[in-house]
Design a protein around this motif. Structure first.
Motif, PDB file in Angstrom:
ATOM      1  N   GLU A  76      -0.706  10.319   1.729  1.00 51.31           N
ATOM      2  CA  GLU A  76      -1.548  11.770   1.779  1.00 51.31           C
ATOM      3  C   GLU A  76      -1.640  12.447   2.679  1.00 51.31           C
ATOM      4  O   GLU A  76      -1.789  13.828   2.686  1.00 51.31           O
ATOM      5  CB  GLU A  76      -2.943  11.265   1.221  1.00 51.31           C
ATOM      6  CG  GLU A  76      -3.728  10.304   2.335  1.00 51.31           C
ATOM      7  CD  GLU A  76      -3.434   8.768   2.277  1.00 51.31           C
ATOM      8  OE1 GLU A  76      -3.663   8.059   3.299  1.00 51.31           O
ATOM      9  OE2 GLU A  76      -2.526   8.351   1.370  1.00 51.31           O
ATOM     10  N   GLN A  96       0.904  -1.228   0.088  1.00 47.74           N
ATOM     11  CA  GLN A  96       0.071   0.100   0.003  1.00 47.74           C
ATOM     12  C   GLN A  96       0.706   1.107  -0.032  1.00 47.74           C
ATOM     13  O   GLN A  96       1.906   1.206   0.315  1.00 47.74           O
ATOM     14  CB  GLN A  96      -0.802  -0.152   1.150  1.00 47.74           C
ATOM     15  CG  GLN A  96      -1.807  -1.047   1.087  1.00 47.74           C
ATOM     16  CD  GLN A  96      -2.664  -1.188   2.315  1.00 47.74           C
ATOM     17  OE1 GLN A  96      -2.972  -0.046   2.817  1.00 47.74           O
ATOM     18  NE2 GLN A  96      -3.423  -2.237   2.831  1.00 47.74           N
ATOM     19  N   TYR A  97       0.244   2.324  -0.403  1.00 47.02           N
ATOM     20  CA  TYR A  97       1.056   3.473  -0.579  1.00 47.02           C
ATOM     21  C   TYR A  97       0.288   4.616   0.535  1.00 47.02           C
ATOM     22  O   TYR A  97      -0.971   4.836   0.147  1.00 47.02           O
ATOM     23  CB  TYR A  97       0.968   4.279  -2.023  1.00 47.02           C
ATOM     24  CG  TYR A  97       1.620   3.211  -2.970  1.00 47.02           C
ATOM     25  CD1 TYR A  97       3.005   2.940  -2.730  1.00 47.02           C
ATOM     26  CD2 TYR A  97       0.837   2.642  -4.072  1.00 47.02           C
ATOM     27  CE1 TYR A  97       3.620   2.090  -3.696  1.00 47.02           C
ATOM     28  CE2 TYR A  97       1.368   1.709  -4.875  1.00 47.02           C
ATOM     29  CZ  TYR A  97       2.849   1.517  -4.626  1.00 47.02           C
ATOM     30  OH  TYR A  97       3.338   0.597  -5.785  1.00 47.02           O
ATOM     31  N   GLU A 146       1.804   9.065  -8.829  1.00 51.74           N
ATOM     32  CA  GLU A 146       0.562  10.065  -8.840  1.00 51.74           C
ATOM     33  C   GLU A 146       0.721  10.701  -7.528  1.00 51.74           C
ATOM     34  O   GLU A 146       0.628  11.947  -7.178  1.00 51.74           O
ATOM     35  CB  GLU A 146      -0.479   9.582  -9.211  1.00 51.74           C
ATOM     36  CG  GLU A 146      -0.837   9.323 -10.540  1.00 51.74           C
ATOM     37  CD  GLU A 146      -1.862   8.485 -10.631  1.00 51.74           C
ATOM     38  OE1 GLU A 146      -2.692   8.362  -9.918  1.00 51.74           O
ATOM     39  OE2 GLU A 146      -2.155   7.904 -12.166  1.00 51.74           O
ATOM     40  N   ALA A 147       1.146   9.928  -6.333  1.00 51.26           N
ATOM     41  CA  ALA A 147       0.997  10.328  -4.813  1.00 51.26           C
ATOM     42  C   ALA A 147       2.154  11.171  -4.705  1.00 51.26           C
ATOM     43  O   ALA A 147       2.261  11.926  -3.650  1.00 51.26           O
ATOM     44  CB  ALA A 147       0.931   9.136  -4.028  1.00 51.26           C
ATOM     45  N   ASP A 158       1.486   3.271 -11.163  1.00 46.37           N
ATOM     46  CA  ASP A 158       1.294   4.555 -11.216  1.00 46.37           C
ATOM     47  C   ASP A 158       0.832   5.281 -10.186  1.00 46.37           C
ATOM     48  O   ASP A 158       0.860   6.534  -9.981  1.00 46.37           O
ATOM     49  CB  ASP A 158       0.305   4.673 -12.339  1.00 46.37           C
ATOM     50  CG  ASP A 158       0.977   4.369 -13.759  1.00 46.37           C
ATOM     51  OD1 ASP A 158       2.124   4.423 -13.887  1.00 46.37           O
ATOM     52  OD2 ASP A 158       0.106   3.755 -14.467  1.00 46.37           O
ATOM     53  N   GLU A 159       0.130   4.699  -9.122  1.00 44.64           N
ATOM     54  CA  GLU A 159      -0.568   5.339  -8.088  1.00 44.64           C
ATOM     55  C   GLU A 159       0.660   6.043  -7.151  1.00 44.64           C
ATOM     56  O   GLU A 159       0.299   7.052  -6.486  1.00 44.64           O
ATOM     57  CB  GLU A 159      -1.088   4.028  -7.159  1.00 44.64           C
ATOM     58  CG  GLU A 159      -1.885   4.627  -5.768  1.00 44.64           C
ATOM     59  CD  GLU A 159      -2.459   3.169  -5.104  1.00 44.64           C
ATOM     60  OE1 GLU A 159      -2.763   3.652  -3.878  1.00 44.64           O
ATOM     61  OE2 GLU A 159      -2.383   2.173  -5.501  1.00 44.64           O
TER      62      GLU A 159
END
Length: 174
Positions: A138, A134-135, A169-170, A165-166
């Protein structure tokens, strides 16, 4: 040891990619245990605008954690400087190694009173979520996310390119 030698030594603490699995089917001691061989802590220091791997964080002995007493209440460290320990998990996929999981945990350190805040349950949870791919970034401030993204891109461009890509983008670049 000179400061430059010390910096070079820290740079040599590269991410651990994958080692032999001690639970490769023998069914003996250690079966069911969690392997931390492919996770590395990256310290984000927005105060000095730097990011670096510090394996001491695996045992709460990183550069920023030393010589302070940890307190569970953030309010007791009102003048603490912000740092992040980012748990970065690396795996090997069909295209090679990649950043599998990334999760940042806050630390506040006030050296003047030798006190610091960190939530151990948060650190354990984030380490676990990073290992699960998991990323969780945020909640980090934009400057710290930028430092982390730049560090991961520069540390190993191939692992960055192979990452989801997630994550890209983060952690956008300027």
């Amino acid at each position: 040891m000179s400061t430059e030698d010390n910096k070079n030594q820290k740079r040599s603490n590269a991410f651990t990619i994958m080692k032999d699995d001690s639970t490769d089917g023998h069914g003996g001691y250690g079966v069911g245990s969690i392997s931390l061989e492919n996770i590395s802590p990256v310290i984000i220091d927005p105060n000095e605008k730097r990011a670096f791997v510090d394996m001491g964080a695996m045992h709460a002995r990183s550069e920023v954690e030393r010589r302070v007493k940890f307190i569970k209440d953030k309010e007791e460290v009102p003048n603490g400087l912000l740092y992040w320990i980012v748990w970065v998990t690396v795996e090997r996929g069909e295209n090679g190694p990649y950043y599998h999981g990334v999760a940042g945990s806050e630390i506040r350190v006030d050296r003047s009173i030798k006190r610091a805040y960190k939530s151990m349950p948060e650190h354990v949870t984030h380490m676990d979520k990073s290992m699960k791919g998991q990323y969780i970034v945020e909640h980090m401030d934009d400057e710290s996310k930028e430092l982390l993204g730049d560090f991961l891109r520069e540390f190993d461009p191939v692992m960055w390119e192979n990452a989801a890509d997630e994550l890209k983008e983060a952690l956008p670049s300027k």
